[in-house]
Design a protein around this motif. Structure first.
Motif, short mmCIF file in Angstrom:
data_model
loop_
_atom_site.label_atom_id
_atom_site.label_comp_id
_atom_site.label_asym_id
_atom_site.label_seq_id
_atom_site.Cartn_x
_atom_site.Cartn_y
_atom_site.Cartn_z
N VAL A 1 0.84 -1.20 0.00
CA VAL A 1 0.00 0.00 0.00
C VAL A 1 0.87 1.25 0.00
O VAL A 1 0.60 2.21 -0.74
CB VAL A 1 -0.97 -0.01 1.22
CG1 VAL A 1 -1.62 1.35 1.43
CG2 VAL A 1 -2.03 -1.08 1.03
N LEU A 2 1.92 1.27 0.82
CA LEU A 2 2.81 2.43 0.87
C LEU A 2 3.55 2.62 -0.46
O LEU A 2 3.73 3.76 -0.92
CB LEU A 2 3.79 2.29 2.03
CG LEU A 2 3.18 2.39 3.43
CD1 LEU A 2 4.22 2.09 4.49
CD2 LEU A 2 2.54 3.75 3.65
N TRP B 1 1.09 4.07 -2.92
CA TRP B 1 0.88 5.48 -2.62
C TRP B 1 2.04 6.31 -3.18
O TRP B 1 1.83 7.34 -3.82
CB TRP B 1 0.75 5.63 -1.11
CG TRP B 1 0.36 6.99 -0.61
CD1 TRP B 1 -0.10 8.05 -1.33
CD2 TRP B 1 0.38 7.41 0.75
NE1 TRP B 1 -0.36 9.10 -0.50
CE2 TRP B 1 -0.08 8.73 0.78
CE3 TRP B 1 0.74 6.79 1.94
CZ2 TRP B 1 -0.18 9.46 1.96
CZ3 TRP B 1 0.62 7.51 3.11
CH2 TRP B 1 0.17 8.81 3.13
N ASN C 1 1.80 6.54 -6.95
CA ASN C 1 0.77 7.50 -7.36
C ASN C 1 1.28 8.94 -7.22
O ASN C 1 1.02 9.78 -8.08
CB ASN C 1 -0.51 7.33 -6.54
CG ASN C 1 -1.37 6.20 -7.05
OD1 ASN C 1 -1.32 5.85 -8.22
ND2 ASN C 1 -2.18 5.64 -6.18
N ILE C 2 2.01 9.21 -6.14
CA ILE C 2 2.59 10.54 -5.96
C ILE C 2 3.56 10.85 -7.09
O ILE C 2 3.53 11.93 -7.68
CB ILE C 2 3.25 10.65 -4.57
CG1 ILE C 2 2.19 10.62 -3.47
CG2 ILE C 2 4.11 11.92 -4.47
CD1 ILE C 2 2.75 10.46 -2.07
N ILE D 1 0.57 14.68 -1.63
CA ILE D 1 0.52 13.47 -0.80
C ILE D 1 -0.94 13.04 -0.59
O ILE D 1 -1.28 11.86 -0.71
CB ILE D 1 1.24 13.69 0.54
CG1 ILE D 1 2.74 13.83 0.29
CG2 ILE D 1 0.95 12.58 1.53
CD1 ILE D 1 3.54 14.30 1.48
N GLY E 1 -2.34 11.65 -3.89
CA GLY E 1 -1.87 10.28 -4.12
C GLY E 1 -2.69 9.27 -3.35
O GLY E 1 -3.03 8.20 -3.86
N ALA E 2 -3.04 9.62 -2.11
CA ALA E 2 -3.87 8.73 -1.30
C ALA E 2 -5.28 8.64 -1.85
O ALA E 2 -5.87 7.55 -1.93
CB ALA E 2 -3.89 9.21 0.15
N GLY F 1 -5.34 6.49 -4.97
CA GLY F 1 -5.24 5.08 -4.61
C GLY F 1 -6.53 4.53 -4.04
O GLY F 1 -6.98 3.44 -4.41
N LEU F 2 -7.14 5.28 -3.13
CA LEU F 2 -8.40 4.82 -2.53
C LEU F 2 -9.53 4.80 -3.55
O LEU F 2 -10.37 3.89 -3.53
CB LEU F 2 -8.76 5.72 -1.34
CG LEU F 2 -7.85 5.59 -0.12
CD1 LEU F 2 -8.17 6.67 0.90
CD2 LEU F 2 -7.95 4.21 0.48
N THR G 1 -10.37 12.51 -8.06
CA THR G 1 -9.22 12.93 -7.26
C THR G 1 -9.06 14.44 -7.30
O THR G 1 -8.82 15.08 -6.27
CB THR G 1 -7.94 12.24 -7.76
OG1 THR G 1 -8.12 10.82 -7.70
CG2 THR G 1 -6.73 12.64 -6.94
N ASN H 1 2.75 4.16 -13.44
CA ASN H 1 2.37 3.03 -12.58
C ASN H 1 2.87 1.72 -13.16
O ASN H 1 3.43 0.89 -12.45
CB ASN H 1 0.86 3.00 -12.38
CG ASN H 1 0.42 3.75 -11.16
OD1 ASN H 1 0.53 3.25 -10.05
ND2 ASN H 1 -0.07 4.96 -11.37
#
Length: 126
Positions: free
Chosen positions: A7-8, A11, A14-15, A37, A40-41, A44-45, A81, A107
């Motif tokens: 997950v990290l 993230w 994505n950033i 930041i 990016g979260a 992802g979510l 987003t 990605n």
């Protein structure tokens, strides 16, 4: 790779992808560092929770267009987003399209590299 690390890493990727899109497109602007930041979260979510729902709703259109409409599901994730994240602005349809392609390419490239590194590490442990 443990799920927390995955997950990290996702993230962070994505950033990085958002930074590359910001660098490439003049009409793609995002504030530093807090907003990027957070964005990016959110991206992802959105891809984990919202994208399957939107994809399910769009299945008839995806089938009718032989999968081309699935690309626009990704555009909608970027639109969401932008809507949620502060200090994030994308102006113009073609910027959305280009940014979606860039984010996908970043990605894909970085996850391919991560898979090679993790695969090499797993082979060395054997």
């Amino acid at each position: 790779m443990p799920w927390v690390v995955r997950v990290l890493v996702a993230w962070g990727i994505n950033i990085l992808a958002l930074l590359v899109a910001d660098w490439l497109f003049a009409s793609f602007t995002i504030g530093r560092w807090g907003p990027i930041i957070f964005a990016g979260a959110v991206l992802g979510l959105a891809n984990v929770f919202l994208k399957p729902l939107v994809t399910f709703i769009a299945i008839p259109l995806i089938l009718l267009t032989f999968g081309i409409a699935y690309f626009f599901v990704n555009v909608v994730m970027l639109l969401f987003t932008e809507w949620v994240a502060p200090n994030f602005s994308i102006d113009g349809f073609w910027t959305y399209v280009g940014a979606t392609i860039v984010i996908w390419l970043v990605n894909w490239a970085v996850w391919s590299l991560v898979d090679v590194i993790v695969g090499d590490e797993a082979r060395r442990r054997r």
